[in-house]
Scaffold this motif. Structure first.
Motif, PDB file in Angstrom:
ATOM      1  N   THR A  29      24.234   8.625 -15.896  1.00 53.96           N
ATOM      2  CA  THR A  29      24.672   9.909 -15.345  1.00 53.96           C
ATOM      3  C   THR A  29      25.904  10.458 -16.062  1.00 53.96           C
ATOM      4  O   THR A  29      26.481  11.447 -15.628  1.00 53.96           O
ATOM      5  N   GLY A  30      26.341   9.851 -17.156  1.00 52.16           N
ATOM      6  CA  GLY A  30      27.541  10.320 -17.836  1.00 52.16           C
ATOM      7  C   GLY A  30      27.385  10.318 -19.339  1.00 52.16           C
ATOM      8  O   GLY A  30      26.418   9.783 -19.884  1.00 52.16           O
ATOM      9  N   GLN A  31      28.370  10.929 -20.030  1.00 49.56           N
ATOM     10  CA  GLN A  31      28.433  10.984 -21.502  1.00 49.56           C
ATOM     11  C   GLN A  31      27.319  11.872 -22.065  1.00 49.56           C
ATOM     12  O   GLN A  31      26.494  11.428 -22.849  1.00 49.56           O
ATOM     13  N   TYR A  32      27.322  13.131 -21.656  1.00 43.87           N
ATOM     14  CA  TYR A  32      26.283  14.071 -22.044  1.00 43.87           C
ATOM     15  C   TYR A  32      26.902  15.280 -22.753  1.00 43.87           C
ATOM     16  O   TYR A  32      28.106  15.545 -22.674  1.00 43.87           O
ATOM     17  N   ASP A  33      26.065  15.991 -23.454  1.00 44.10           N
ATOM     18  CA  ASP A  33      26.446  17.207 -24.153  1.00 44.10           C
ATOM     19  C   ASP A  33      25.163  17.993 -24.397  1.00 44.10           C
ATOM     20  O   ASP A  33      24.095  17.395 -24.567  1.00 44.10           O
ATOM     21  N   GLU A  34      25.257  19.310 -24.443  1.00 41.58           N
ATOM     22  CA  GLU A  34      24.045  20.110 -24.648  1.00 41.58           C
ATOM     23  C   GLU A  34      23.375  19.791 -25.984  1.00 41.58           C
ATOM     24  O   GLU A  34      22.153  19.943 -26.131  1.00 41.58           O
ATOM     25  N   LYS A  35      24.147  19.320 -26.956  1.00 37.80           N
ATOM     26  CA  LYS A  35      23.578  18.959 -28.255  1.00 37.80           C
ATOM     27  C   LYS A  35      22.957  17.563 -28.247  1.00 37.80           C
ATOM     28  O   LYS A  35      22.322  17.174 -29.218  1.00 37.80           O
ATOM     29  N   TRP A  36      23.163  16.820 -27.170  1.00 34.57           N
ATOM     30  CA  TRP A  36      22.644  15.446 -27.083  1.00 34.57           C
ATOM     31  C   TRP A  36      21.492  15.342 -26.083  1.00 34.57           C
ATOM     32  O   TRP A  36      21.212  14.274 -25.555  1.00 34.57           O
ATOM     33  N   ALA A  37      20.822  16.454 -25.816  1.00 37.85           N
ATOM     34  CA  ALA A  37      19.822  16.473 -24.744  1.00 37.85           C
ATOM     35  C   ALA A  37      18.688  15.482 -24.977  1.00 37.85           C
ATOM     36  O   ALA A  37      18.062  15.015 -24.018  1.00 37.85           O
TER      37      ALA A  37
END
Length: 310
Positions: free
Chosen positions: A224-232
């Motif tokens: 549920t953590g460590q996300y980014d729109e470029k890492w979808a």
């Protein structure tokens, strides 16, 4: 990861600039680990140590998942993400003897050299995705105590059924060996409880497939953590994590992959705040244990405090 040169420069700029509230201002609240109580208890339970490190007891079998007890999630100390908490609920030396260690993949925040070196004589069996044994044997683990599984392969262990299931992620510990080992999620099935551990994964159809094949699950431990729109493709947003929990048919969800290291450009509380809102909207039971706080699998009551606001 969908990164152009411009995206890389932008990410570096944001990293140097810093993200507001990227780390807690003090060590996180925790519950001291009671090894005797854990060992004597007849309950199936899980204890979260932050990020994706979890200690489980299922049908009396003690399992440790993605054990990272080091201060840094990096190959070199002081150069990389530093742990939020000064002390964890327990050291490796304070843990009971472990029946099996499960590993999701070989990234530094999931497969830790220092922790494996300390654990290698305290663990009966290491059960890992394909290729991970190369790391473990190099670090001194007896090859006879390592079992490697491909996706959908099942392993019987002390009355449990352990299944390596798909995830959408990647592997590699340096630029030269990306994709050289497999990454997995895990299904753990005991006499009374079924548990799903997502590992690291982007949102994808495999969640529904796993739920159809092995669900419903009494407990789902979802990234549920460590996300980014470029890492979808490789990490989920909290809203996607709640959707994944629904698709694997998790009765109770514990958000993981947060609460230890800053690896992305969002605030350290963003994952749990968004997960809590999404769970409330969906009517999904969400456990929010402090570090070291037991979650009893199948119990009517479970931790729900907003301790990150303290």
């Amino acid at each position: 990861m969908d990164y152009s040169f411009k995206d890389t420069v932008d990410a570096l700029y944001k990293t140097v600039k810093g993200t507001p509230n990227s780390r807690p201002k003090k060590s996180l609240p925790s519950v001291p680990f009671d090894s005797k109580a854990f060992s004597d208890s007849g309950d199936d339970q899980v204890i979260w140590f932050g990020h994706s490190t979890l200690l489980l007891k299922v049908s009396g079998v003690k399992l440790l998942i993605d054990p990272v007890f080091s201060d840094y999630a990096a190959p070199v100390r002081y150069f990389g993400p530093k742990r939020y908490s000064y002390e964890l609920p327990a050291t490796i030396e304070e843990l009971p003897e472990i029946d099996a260690v499960l590993i999701s993949h070989d990234h530094y925040d999931h497969l830790d050299y220092g922790s494996i070196r300390k654990l290698r004589n305290k663990v009966q069996q290491f059960i890992v995705p394909l290729g991970i044994s190369g790391h473990l044997t190099k670090w001194g683990v007896d090859p006879e105590r390592i079992v490697e599984l491909d996706w959908w392969e099942e392993q019987s262990f002390q009355g449990l059924k352990l299944v390596s299931t798909p995830a959408r992620h990647f592997s590699g510990r340096n630029v030269n060996n990306s994709g050289s080992t497999l990454w997995s999620s895990w299904v753990i099935m005991g006499d009374r409880s079924k548990i799903y551990f997502s590992g690291d994964s982007g949102y994808a159809p495999h969640f529904k497939e796993i739920g159809s094949k092995y669900g419903p699950f009494d407990l789902a431990l979802i990234e549920t953590g460590q996300y980014d729109e470029k890492w979808a493709n490789i990490h989920m947003t909290p809203e996607e994590s709640l959707q994944a929990n629904q698709e694997v048919q998790g009765k109770l969800m514990v958000p993981i992959h947060w609460g230890a290291f800053t690896l992305a450009l969002h605030s350290w509380t963003d994952p749990i705040e968004r997960a809590k809102r999404a769970a409330d909207q969906l009517g999904t039971p969400l456990a929010t244990p402090k570090l070291g706080e037991p979650v009893i699998i199948g119990a009517q009551e479970f931790p729900t405090s907003k301790w990150w606001e303290e």
